[in-house]
Design a protein around this motif. Structure first.
Motif, short mmCIF file in Angstrom:
data_model
loop_
_atom_site.label_atom_id
_atom_site.label_comp_id
_atom_site.label_asym_id
_atom_site.label_seq_id
_atom_site.Cartn_x
_atom_site.Cartn_y
_atom_site.Cartn_z
N PHE A 5 42.15 36.20 34.37
CA PHE A 5 42.94 37.43 34.34
C PHE A 5 44.16 37.32 33.43
O PHE A 5 44.55 38.30 32.80
CB PHE A 5 43.36 37.83 35.76
CG PHE A 5 42.24 38.44 36.55
CD1 PHE A 5 41.95 39.79 36.43
CD2 PHE A 5 41.47 37.66 37.40
CE1 PHE A 5 40.90 40.36 37.14
CE2 PHE A 5 40.42 38.21 38.11
CZ PHE A 5 40.14 39.56 37.99
N ALA A 6 44.76 36.15 33.36
CA ALA A 6 45.94 36.00 32.52
C ALA A 6 45.62 36.34 31.06
O ALA A 6 46.35 37.09 30.39
CB ALA A 6 46.50 34.59 32.63
N THR A 7 44.51 35.81 30.54
CA THR A 7 44.15 36.10 29.15
C THR A 7 43.71 37.53 28.99
O THR A 7 43.97 38.16 27.95
CB THR A 7 43.03 35.13 28.69
OG1 THR A 7 43.43 33.79 28.95
CG2 THR A 7 42.77 35.30 27.20
N ARG A 8 43.05 38.11 29.97
CA ARG A 8 42.61 39.50 29.87
C ARG A 8 43.80 40.45 29.75
O ARG A 8 43.78 41.38 28.94
CB ARG A 8 41.77 39.87 31.09
CG ARG A 8 40.40 39.21 31.11
CD ARG A 8 39.71 39.41 32.44
NE ARG A 8 38.45 38.67 32.49
CZ ARG A 8 37.76 38.46 33.61
NH1 ARG A 8 38.22 38.92 34.76
NH2 ARG A 8 36.63 37.78 33.57
N ALA B 60 45.58 38.77 43.74
CA ALA B 60 46.37 37.66 44.28
C ALA B 60 45.76 36.34 43.84
O ALA B 60 44.54 36.22 43.74
CB ALA B 60 46.43 37.74 45.80
N PRO B 61 46.60 35.33 43.55
CA PRO B 61 46.08 34.02 43.13
C PRO B 61 45.07 33.48 44.13
O PRO B 61 45.30 33.48 45.33
CB PRO B 61 47.34 33.15 43.08
CG PRO B 61 48.46 34.11 42.87
CD PRO B 61 48.07 35.36 43.61
N CYS C 82 49.91 36.55 36.62
CA CYS C 82 48.65 36.43 37.34
C CYS C 82 48.60 35.24 38.30
O CYS C 82 47.55 34.97 38.88
CB CYS C 82 47.50 36.32 36.33
SG CYS C 82 47.33 37.78 35.29
N GLY C 83 49.73 34.54 38.43
CA GLY C 83 49.77 33.44 39.38
C GLY C 83 48.85 32.29 39.01
O GLY C 83 48.25 31.65 39.87
N VAL C 84 48.72 32.04 37.69
CA VAL C 84 47.86 30.94 37.24
C VAL C 84 48.40 29.60 37.70
O VAL C 84 47.67 28.70 38.11
CB VAL C 84 47.70 30.96 35.71
CG1 VAL C 84 46.97 29.72 35.22
CG2 VAL C 84 46.97 32.23 35.29
N THR C 85 49.72 29.47 37.62
CA THR C 85 50.34 28.23 38.08
C THR C 85 50.28 28.16 39.60
O THR C 85 50.28 29.17 40.28
CB THR C 85 51.80 28.15 37.61
OG1 THR C 85 52.49 29.33 38.04
CG2 THR C 85 51.87 28.08 36.10
N SER C 86 50.24 26.97 40.11
CA SER C 86 50.13 26.80 41.55
C SER C 86 51.33 27.37 42.28
O SER C 86 52.44 27.43 41.75
CB SER C 86 50.00 25.30 41.89
OG SER C 86 48.86 24.74 41.31
N ALA D 11 47.23 24.88 47.29
CA ALA D 11 48.67 25.13 47.36
C ALA D 11 48.95 26.48 48.01
O ALA D 11 49.88 26.61 48.83
CB ALA D 11 49.28 25.09 45.95
N ALA D 12 48.14 27.49 47.66
CA ALA D 12 48.32 28.81 48.27
C ALA D 12 47.98 28.78 49.76
O ALA D 12 48.67 29.40 50.59
CB ALA D 12 47.45 29.84 47.54
N ALA D 13 46.91 28.04 50.12
CA ALA D 13 46.56 27.91 51.54
C ALA D 13 47.63 27.16 52.30
O ALA D 13 47.96 27.49 53.45
CB ALA D 13 45.21 27.19 51.66
N LEU D 14 48.20 26.14 51.66
CA LEU D 14 49.27 25.38 52.29
C LEU D 14 50.48 26.26 52.58
O LEU D 14 51.12 26.13 53.65
CB LEU D 14 49.67 24.22 51.38
CG LEU D 14 50.76 23.28 51.92
CD1 LEU D 14 50.24 22.49 53.11
CD2 LEU D 14 51.23 22.33 50.82
N ALA D 15 50.79 27.16 51.66
CA ALA D 15 51.91 28.06 51.88
C ALA D 15 51.69 28.91 53.13
O ALA D 15 52.63 29.17 53.90
CB ALA D 15 52.10 28.96 50.65
#
Length: 381
Positions: free
Chosen positions: A135-138, A188-189, A265-269, A346-350
């Protein structure tokens, strides 16, 4: 795009099947020869697009590609061969195009498309084709095309389904729409798996890529009606096509500049405190000492079947989003989450930290880091 000079005898012979078609003919073929078309990516979709553009006689084909050919690419990226594994994709694609049609000029842009270079590259071409898988490149391609005033053909694939459309912010007669009218906000990431995570049916790339090349050739020659303002959706399992319309979105803001699309787009963790991460080597040492650690794999079932860490249990990422994961996690030992690269874990950990499970950690770099630093025999994908 102008028509340029008359076709040579050799060109007439080569493109005779085009010349016989009403709506293409010699005029359309001359436009193809004069056209400059840029393809973003020489992957699953870029492969058939590049080959059909070359076969059609597009005079100048640009390729934006910085990656290298991997064995896993060969299942669908037909522009590459076994002998190209380990070589730059752009170089491999250029060789394949030249082997098919030596009359085509190939420009390889060996760069990662970014906010710094996209508009300048796009301005060198008449038409852009986006076959990227993130999505970031799109969003970057969409915004850069709007700023450069260029139309572009977009395609996307996932498992057995594909989508194709044409976006052109500056289209005449009030028909201008762009990708943000279809998707005003990025997902969402972690909520939409990539092809590397969810898989893709190899032959689907050929179907969708051919449709994208068709739209590009139509735009250049002026034949037929383009998919401007419409999205074509193809389901390979049911062999069905359907089309939905796109209108200007009241939520889509005017495009005035390029932004940081990785952040958008939340590409980074998801940011994780240092004490909540564990490296692959540190985790391996812990397991070797016999420490009782609950390894929780948050990936999809298909990924789990390919490879997994020893002793792990699978609780999919979606269950962390819904909250169902809390009832499935052990409470008597330390928890370490992992995924392929560390983004989903990382997202699940949050989510766990928000629920009060402060002691949980995740594997930095995911299973890819484990393969690189601990166990090279584990299958990769």
């Amino acid at each position: 795009m102008g028509e340029g000079s008359e076709l040579t005898k050799e060109e007439i012979g080569r493109y005779s099947r085009h010349l016989l078609i009403p709506g293409v003919g010699a005029s359309g073929q001359r436009r193809l020869r004069n056209a400059r078309v840029l393809v973003i990516g020489a992957g699953g979709l870029g492969s058939p697009v590049l080959m059909y553009l070359a076969a059609a006689g597009v005079g100048t084909i640009g390729v934006v590609e910085f990656d290298t050919v991997e064995v896993s690419n060969l299942q669908r990226q037909i522009v590459h061969s076994e002998s190209a594994v380990g070589t730059p994709k752009g170089d491999s694609a250029r060789s394949a195009i030249r082997a098919l049609n030596s009359g085509v000029e190939v420009r390889w842009h060996d760069v990662r498309l970014s906010s710094r270079n996209a508009v300048n590259i796009f301005r060198q071409y008449d038409l852009i084709i986006d076959g990227t898988d993130n999505f970031a490149t799109r969003y970057l391609v969409n915004d850069a095309a709007a700023l450069a005033g260029k139309p572009y053909v977009w395609g996307a694939i996932y498992r057995f389904e594909g989508q194709v459309s044409v976006f052109w912010e500056a289209a005449p007669f009030g028909l201008g729409v762009n990708y943000r009218d279809l998707f005003p906000d990025p997902p969402a990431p972690g909520s939409v798996p990539s092809c590397a995570e969810g898989g893709v049916f190899g032959a689907l790339c050929g179907t969708v890529g051919s449709l994208m090349a068709t739209e590009a050739i139509k735009l250049v020659t002026g034949a037929g009606d383009a998919l401007l303002g419409r999205v074509l959706i193809y389901d390979a399992l049911t062999v069905s096509f359907r089309t939905i319309g796109i209108r200007k979105s009241t939520r889509a803001e005017a495009i005035t500049e390029l932004v940081d699309y990785d952040v958008l787009c939340g590409v980074t963790s998801t940011p994780v405190p240092v004490e909540s991460e564990i490296s692959a080597r540190a985790l391996a040492d812990s397991l070797n000492r016999g420490e009782d650690v609950a390894l929780i794999d948050v990936r999809m079932e298909g990924e789990w079947e390919i490879s997994r860490l020893p002793g792990a249990s699978r609780v999919p990422y979606e269950d962390f989003i819904s909250g169902e994961a809390l009832g499935r996690l052990p409470v008597d030992r330390p928890i370490v989450l992992y995924c392929k690269t560390g983004v989903r874990s990382a997202a699940a950990l949050a989510r766990l930290h928000e629920a009060g499970v402060a002691s949980a950690r995740h594997l930095a770099g995911g299973i890819e880091a484990w393969v690189a630093d601990v166990d090279q025999t584990l299958a990769q994908y």
